[in-house]
Design a protein around this motif. Structure first.
Motif, PDB file in Angstrom:
ATOM      1  N   TYR A  24      -5.927  28.444 -27.649  1.00 49.43           N
ATOM      2  CA  TYR A  24      -5.374  29.423 -28.587  1.00 49.43           C
ATOM      3  C   TYR A  24      -5.898  30.839 -28.348  1.00 49.43           C
ATOM      4  N   ASP A  25      -6.968  30.947 -27.571  1.00 55.00           N
ATOM      5  CA  ASP A  25      -7.515  32.272 -27.303  1.00 55.00           C
ATOM      6  C   ASP A  25      -6.953  32.879 -26.020  1.00 55.00           C
ATOM      7  N   ILE A  31       8.910  14.079 -22.785  1.00 55.93           N
ATOM      8  CA  ILE A  31       8.896  14.875 -24.012  1.00 55.93           C
ATOM      9  C   ILE A  31       9.152  16.343 -23.683  1.00 55.93           C
ATOM     10  N   ALA A  32      10.045  16.967 -24.448  1.00 55.25           N
ATOM     11  CA  ALA A  32      10.311  18.391 -24.264  1.00 55.25           C
ATOM     12  C   ALA A  32       9.121  19.179 -24.815  1.00 55.25           C
ATOM     13  N   LEU A  33       8.482  19.959 -23.951  1.00 59.11           N
ATOM     14  CA  LEU A  33       7.303  20.726 -24.342  1.00 59.11           C
ATOM     15  C   LEU A  33       7.628  22.212 -24.320  1.00 59.11           C
ATOM     16  N   LYS A  64       3.597  25.539 -26.841  1.00 53.49           N
ATOM     17  CA  LYS A  64       2.730  24.364 -26.943  1.00 53.49           C
ATOM     18  C   LYS A  64       1.940  24.170 -25.652  1.00 53.49           C
ATOM     19  N   LEU A  65       2.589  24.344 -24.513  1.00 53.40           N
ATOM     20  CA  LEU A  65       1.910  24.189 -23.229  1.00 53.40           C
ATOM     21  C   LEU A  65       0.759  25.190 -23.096  1.00 53.40           C
ATOM     22  N   TYR A 110      -1.340  17.127 -18.298  1.00 56.76           N
ATOM     23  CA  TYR A 110      -0.757  17.239 -19.636  1.00 56.76           C
ATOM     24  C   TYR A 110       0.738  16.906 -19.590  1.00 56.76           C
ATOM     25  N   LEU A 111       1.430  17.418 -18.592  1.00 54.82           N
ATOM     26  CA  LEU A 111       2.859  17.144 -18.440  1.00 54.82           C
ATOM     27  C   LEU A 111       3.118  15.655 -18.221  1.00 54.82           C
ATOM     28  N   VAL A 112       2.317  15.047 -17.334  1.00 51.98           N
ATOM     29  CA  VAL A 112       2.527  13.632 -17.007  1.00 51.98           C
ATOM     30  C   VAL A 112       2.212  12.740 -18.201  1.00 51.98           C
ATOM     31  N   LYS A 113       1.138  13.043 -18.916  1.00 50.27           N
ATOM     32  CA  LYS A 113       0.779  12.227 -20.079  1.00 50.27           C
ATOM     33  C   LYS A 113       1.834  12.321 -21.182  1.00 50.27           C
TER      34      LYS A 113
END
Length: 222
Positions: free
Chosen positions: A183-184, A169-171, A175-176, A162-165
């Motif tokens: 969400y659970d 971009i500041a995440l 969001k991470l 997810y980080l590499v894709k």
């Protein structure tokens, strides 16, 4: 548009294949014998070669052997003979499929579509990120550091991919956690921090690629 080379010394066979292939949306180039096919392949690239076995000047097997020296274009062989020896010999040369004459043009096109889909998919759909000594194969789900594959837990893979894709971009932490854990998720921020710490340890000399953004979250520098 996929480009097919049809090689057969019988013009009527070439025209039948060209008619059906063109209808299916393929671009078709013709060759009347093996020598012509070898010459054309030296100048042009194709997505598939349909090659007859029995031809004057240079037979199909010999033509495939020569073509294979410079490219690995998929090949579908045509033959009026159905002997097992011919099929085995063709497959030993790396032929992808074998159709015996007389054949159904519709069935031939189905086999053509299957080969093109399979061969184009193995490359076009493969997603790989590479920078210096760091390689991330999203399709194969592997990570290599200076040529050595490294082991990660399933969630580490998810987080790192997810980080590499989303590199550059500041995440945010929220969001991470939401996008990687869902969400659970009922843990706390320390779960994210622990996984980031483990990732940095695994990445070794490339640990600095994961940048901490104080009060915000993280960013992968690629």
């Amino acid at each position: 548009m996929y480009h097919i080379l049809v090689v057969d010394d019988e013009e009527n066979i070439r025209q039948i294949i060209k008619k059906y292939a063109s209808f299916e949306g393929y671009k078709v180039t013709e060759a009347a014998d093996g020598m012509e096919a070898v010459d054309i392949c030296a100048r042009c690239s194709f997505d598939l070669i349909i090659m007859d076995v029995m031809m004057p000047e240079l037979d199909g097997f010999s033509a495939v052997r020569q073509i294979r020296r410079s490219c690995q274009t998929p090949v579908l062989m045509l033959s009026a003979r159905g002997e097992e020896y011919d099929k085995i010999h063709g497959f030993e040369l790396g032929v992808d499929d074998y159709v015996v004459k007389p054949f159904s043009p519709k069935e031939l096109m189905m086999r053509v579509a299957a080969i093109v889909r399979r061969s184009s998919g193995s490359e076009a759909q493969r997603e790989v990120y590479s920078s210096e000594g760091l390689t991330v194969d999203f399709t194969g789900r592997t990570v290599s550091v200076d040529g050595q594959k490294v082991d990660m837990s399933p969630k580490e893979y998810d987080l790192f991919f997810y980080l590499v894709k989303n590199r550059g971009i500041a995440l945010t932490r929220e969001k991470l956690i939401n996008d990687v854990w869902g969400y659970d998720f009922y843990g706390d921020d320390r779960t994210l921090d622990t996984h980031i710490k483990l990732l940095r340890k695994t990445l070794g000399p490339y640990s600095g690629r994961i940048v901490t953004l104080r009060g915000v979250g993280y960013r992968f520098e690629g």
